[in-house]
Design an enzyme around this catalytic site. Structure first.
Site, PDB file in Angstrom:
ATOM      1  N   HIS A  93      40.079  65.655  -1.247  1.00 42.51           N
ATOM      2  CA  HIS A  93      41.252  66.262  -0.616  1.00 42.51           C
ATOM      3  C   HIS A  93      42.232  65.155  -0.241  1.00 42.51           C
ATOM      4  O   HIS A  93      41.851  64.124   0.302  1.00 42.51           O
ATOM      5  CB  HIS A  93      40.804  67.039   0.620  1.00 42.51           C
ATOM      6  CG  HIS A  93      41.939  67.561   1.439  1.00 42.51           C
ATOM      7  ND1 HIS A  93      43.020  68.203   0.877  1.00 42.51           N
ATOM      8  CD2 HIS A  93      42.164  67.528   2.778  1.00 42.51           C
ATOM      9  CE1 HIS A  93      43.862  68.548   1.838  1.00 42.51           C
ATOM     10  NE2 HIS A  93      43.368  68.147   2.998  1.00 42.51           N
ATOM     11  N   ASN A 120      49.864  66.050   1.930  1.00 43.67           N
ATOM     12  CA  ASN A 120      48.716  66.952   2.103  1.00 43.67           C
ATOM     13  C   ASN A 120      49.163  68.375   1.762  1.00 43.67           C
ATOM     14  O   ASN A 120      49.967  68.961   2.477  1.00 43.67           O
ATOM     15  CB  ASN A 120      48.241  66.852   3.556  1.00 43.67           C
ATOM     16  CG  ASN A 120      47.050  67.749   3.852  1.00 43.67           C
ATOM     17  OD1 ASN A 120      46.686  68.606   3.047  1.00 43.67           O
ATOM     18  ND2 ASN A 120      46.462  67.554   5.015  1.00 43.67           N
ATOM     19  N   CYS A 168      42.045  73.638   4.224  1.00 49.86           N
ATOM     20  CA  CYS A 168      42.027  72.639   3.146  1.00 49.86           C
ATOM     21  C   CYS A 168      40.765  72.724   2.289  1.00 49.86           C
ATOM     22  O   CYS A 168      40.720  72.153   1.207  1.00 49.86           O
ATOM     23  CB  CYS A 168      42.163  71.241   3.718  1.00 49.86           C
ATOM     24  SG  CYS A 168      43.632  71.064   4.722  1.00 49.86           S
TER      25      CYS A 168
HETATM   26  O1  UT7 Z   1      44.089  68.427   5.764  1.00 46.37           O
HETATM   27  C1  UT7 Z   1      43.282  68.699   6.866  1.00 46.37           C
HETATM   28  C2  UT7 Z   1      42.752  67.496   7.435  1.00 46.37           C
HETATM   29  N1  UT7 Z   1      43.811  66.695   8.008  1.00 46.37           N
HETATM   30  C3  UT7 Z   1      43.618  65.438   8.103  1.00 46.37           C
HETATM   31  O2  UT7 Z   1      42.622  64.977   7.611  1.00 46.37           O
HETATM   32  C4  UT7 Z   1      44.603  64.608   8.871  1.00 46.37           C
HETATM   33  C5  UT7 Z   1      43.825  63.640   9.714  1.00 46.37           C
HETATM   34  N2  UT7 Z   1      44.607  62.750  10.556  1.00 46.37           N
HETATM   35  C6  UT7 Z   1      45.405  61.790  10.080  1.00 46.37           C
HETATM   36  O3  UT7 Z   1      45.659  61.671   8.910  1.00 46.37           O
HETATM   37  C7  UT7 Z   1      45.929  60.791  11.085  1.00 46.37           C
HETATM   38  O4  UT7 Z   1      45.267  60.987  12.327  1.00 46.37           O
HETATM   39  C8  UT7 Z   1      47.460  60.827  11.311  1.00 46.37           C
HETATM   40  C9  UT7 Z   1      48.159  60.246  10.097  1.00 46.37           C
HETATM   41  C10 UT7 Z   1      47.895  62.255  11.550  1.00 46.37           C
HETATM   42  C11 UT7 Z   1      47.838  59.972  12.517  1.00 46.37           C
HETATM   43  O5  UT7 Z   1      47.359  58.653  12.359  1.00 46.37           O
HETATM   44  P1  UT7 Z   1      46.584  57.944  13.556  1.00 46.37           P
HETATM   45  O6  UT7 Z   1      46.274  56.572  13.121  1.00 46.37           O
HETATM   46  O7  UT7 Z   1      45.431  58.823  13.922  1.00 46.37           O
HETATM   47  O8  UT7 Z   1      47.696  57.876  14.694  1.00 46.37           O
HETATM   48  P2  UT7 Z   1      47.703  58.534  16.137  1.00 46.37           P
HETATM   49  O9  UT7 Z   1      47.755  60.025  16.035  1.00 46.37           O
HETATM   50  O10 UT7 Z   1      46.591  57.950  16.940  1.00 46.37           O
HETATM   51  O11 UT7 Z   1      49.082  58.015  16.683  1.00 46.37           O
HETATM   52  C12 UT7 Z   1      49.327  56.630  16.835  1.00 46.37           C
HETATM   53  C13 UT7 Z   1      50.753  56.436  17.329  1.00 46.37           C
HETATM   54  C14 UT7 Z   1      51.144  57.319  18.502  1.00 46.37           C
HETATM   55  O12 UT7 Z   1      51.973  56.552  19.359  1.00 46.37           O
HETATM   56  P3  UT7 Z   1      51.376  55.913  20.716  1.00 46.37           P
HETATM   57  O13 UT7 Z   1      50.888  57.101  21.504  1.00 46.37           O
HETATM   58  O14 UT7 Z   1      50.291  55.002  20.277  1.00 46.37           O
HETATM   59  O15 UT7 Z   1      52.567  55.241  21.296  1.00 46.37           O
HETATM   60  C15 UT7 Z   1      51.967  58.410  17.883  1.00 46.37           C
HETATM   61  O16 UT7 Z   1      52.918  58.941  18.777  1.00 46.37           O
HETATM   62  O17 UT7 Z   1      51.686  56.766  16.277  1.00 46.37           O
HETATM   63  C16 UT7 Z   1      52.677  57.657  16.777  1.00 46.37           C
HETATM   64  N3  UT7 Z   1      53.130  58.514  15.707  1.00 46.37           N
HETATM   65  C17 UT7 Z   1      54.169  58.202  14.892  1.00 46.37           C
HETATM   66  N4  UT7 Z   1      54.977  57.150  14.852  1.00 46.37           N
HETATM   67  C18 UT7 Z   1      55.922  57.131  13.885  1.00 46.37           C
HETATM   68  C19 UT7 Z   1      52.611  59.706  15.309  1.00 46.37           C
HETATM   69  N5  UT7 Z   1      53.280  60.184  14.251  1.00 46.37           N
HETATM   70  C20 UT7 Z   1      54.260  59.268  13.976  1.00 46.37           C
HETATM   71  C21 UT7 Z   1      55.254  59.193  12.998  1.00 46.37           C
HETATM   72  N6  UT7 Z   1      56.064  58.110  12.981  1.00 46.37           N
HETATM   73  N7  UT7 Z   1      55.419  60.151  12.061  1.00 46.37           N
END
Ligand code: UT7
Length: 330
Positions: free
Chosen positions: A257, A287, A117
C-alpha cells in the site's frame, strides 16, 4: 480458512487516474507546508485530483474496462463485481451497481465493501474464495477512491497525503498451477478514531452542524497510524508468505500500500527485501487508499516488473484498523 478447490488467477489488470496533477509546490500555496517536508516525511511529490463532476464510478468504470480488455473478457462474462471504496458515489446504491451497468455485466451481481486502504485485498480474498469454491467463475474486483472529495484542504496534516484513482483486476480459474496462493486479513475495531471520517453516517447524520464542525473530512492521527502500520504490515506479510509456503527472499516483487515511503521502506527492511524488489509509485499518486494496490499492480505489469510465473506479495494497512496481505504466483 476455506481450502481453495480451484486455482484462482488474476488474468487482467487496469487502472485509471484523473488528468489533473496537484504538486507539492501547488500545496505550498494552499496550506503552511513545503515540498521539502512532504518529500522527506512521505515520499510524495504529486497526486491526481478528479474534477468536481467526476465521481468514483467514472474512474472505476474506466479501470474496469481496461482490466477487461487486458484479460480478454467481455463484461457480459462477469458473474460478480466487488468494489472496495470509502468514497462511493453515494451512500447507496453501491458504486458496484453503477459499474455493472456501464460495463454491460448484466449477468453479474454487484456490491461494495468498506475496508479502507485494505479494501482491495479484502475484496480479492472474498472473490478468491468464491471462485475457488465454484460459486462464481469470473469476478471483477475494483479499488476506487475520490479522497480529494473528503479531504480538508485547510488541514496540512492530511491534505498533502491523498489522491484519487481506481484500479481493477479480473479473476478467473484457469486450470494452471499458481494464482492467488494465500490471503490473510485482520481488523482491530478498538482504534477506529485514529483514522476516520466522522460525519455523514448514522452516528453524525449530515446537518448544518456537522458541516460547520468539518465532520465530513478525513481525520487522522498520523503518527499513531504510522507506528501501527509498520508493525502490522510486517506481521501480516510474513503470515501470508508462510501460508503460501514461501519465504520473503523468494519474492520477485512486493507491492505494498502506497501511504508513506518510510512505512514501505521499514516493511521492506523488516522482510530483508532490497528496494529493487519493492514497487513504489506514491511519489506520483500519493495515498489512494483502496486503489493504491491495484494501481500499483497495473503499473508494475505494464513496466514489465511483473511477469508470468513471478512470486508477488501485496500488503496493506488502513482505517478500521484493517490490514491484509496476499501472495500470488502470477
Ligand atoms: O492509508 C492508511 C494508512 N495511513 C498511513 O499509513 C499514514 C501514516 N502516517 C504518516 O504517513 C505520517 O505519520 C505523516 C506523514 C502523516 C506525518 O509524519 P510524522 O513524521 O508522523 O509527523 P508528525 O505527525 O509527528 O508531525 C511532525 C510535525 C508536527 O509539528 P510539531 O508539532 O512537531 O511542531 C506537525 O504539525 O510536522 C508538522 N506537520 C507538517 N509540517 C509541514 C504535519 N503536517 C505537515 C505538513 N507540512 N504538511
Amino acid at each position: 480458512m476455506i481450502a481453495p478447490k480451484r486455482d484462482v488467477h488474476i488474468i487482467g489488470v487496469g487502472s485509471c487516474t484523473p488528468g489533473r496533477v496537484l504538486t507539492n509546490r501547488d500545496l505550498e500555496k494552499i496550506v503552511d507546508t513545503s515540498d521539502e517536508w512532504i518529500t522527506t516525511r512521505t515520499g510524495i511529490k504529486e497526486r491526481r485530483i478528479s474534477d468536481p463532476g467526476t465521481p468514483s464510478s467514472a474512474l472505476a468504470t474506466e479501470a474496469a474496462l481496461r482490466a477487461l480488455q487486458d484479460a480478454g473478457v467481455k463484461g457480459s462474462e462477469l458473474d460478480q463485481i466487488i468494489v472496495a471504496t470509502v468514497t462511493g458515489d453515494r451512500p447507496f446504491p453501491s458504486t458496484a451497481c453503477l459499474v455493472q451497468d456501464r460495463v454491460g455485466a448484466s449477468s453479474a451481481h454487484a456490491f461494495d465493501i468498506s475496508a479502507a486502504c485494505a479494501g482491495f485485498v479484502y475484496a480479492l480474498s472474498l472473490a478468491r474464495t468464491q471462485v475457488a469454491a465454484g460459486a462464481v467463475d469470473t469476478v471483477l474486483v475494483i479499488g476506487v477512491e475520490s479522497l480529494s472529495k473528503i479531504t480538508d484542504w485547510t488541514d496540512r496534516n492530511t491534505c498533502v497525503l491523498f489522491g484519487d484513482a481506481a484500479g481493477a483486476a479480473v479473476l478467473r480459474s484457469t486450470g494452471r498451477p499458481g494464482g492467488i496462493l494465500s490471503t490473510r486479513l485482520h481488523s482491530d475495531g478498538s482504534l477506529t478514531n485514529l483514522l476516520e471520517m466522522p460525519g455523514g453516517g448514522s452516528l453524525n447524520p449530515a446537518s448544518h452542524e456537522t458541516v460547520d464542525r468539518r465532520l465530513h473530512y478525513i481525520r487522522m492521527s498520523g503518527n499513531d497510524v504510522f507506528k501501527h502500520a509498520v508493525r502490522a504490515m510486517e506481521s501480516v506479510a510474513c503470515e501470508a508468505l508462510e501460508a503460501a509456503g514461501h519465504k520473503p527472499e523468494e519474492l520477485d516483487l512486493l507491492v505494498p500500500h502506497q501511504a508513506n515511503y518510510r512505512i514501505i521502506d521499514a516493511t521492506a527492511r523488516r522482510l530483508g527485501l532490497p528496494m529493487e524488489r519493492v514497487f513504489v509509485n506514491l511519489d506520483r499518486y500519493g495515498n489512494t487508499s483502496s486503489a493504491s494496490i491495484p494501481l500499483a499492480l497495473d503499473e508494475a505489469k505494464r513496466q514489465g516488473r511483473i511477469k508470468s510465473g513471478d512470486l508477488i506479495e501485496m500488503v496493506t494497512f488502513g482505517g478500521g484498523f484493517t490490514w491484509a496481505a496476499s501472495v500470488v504466483r502470477w
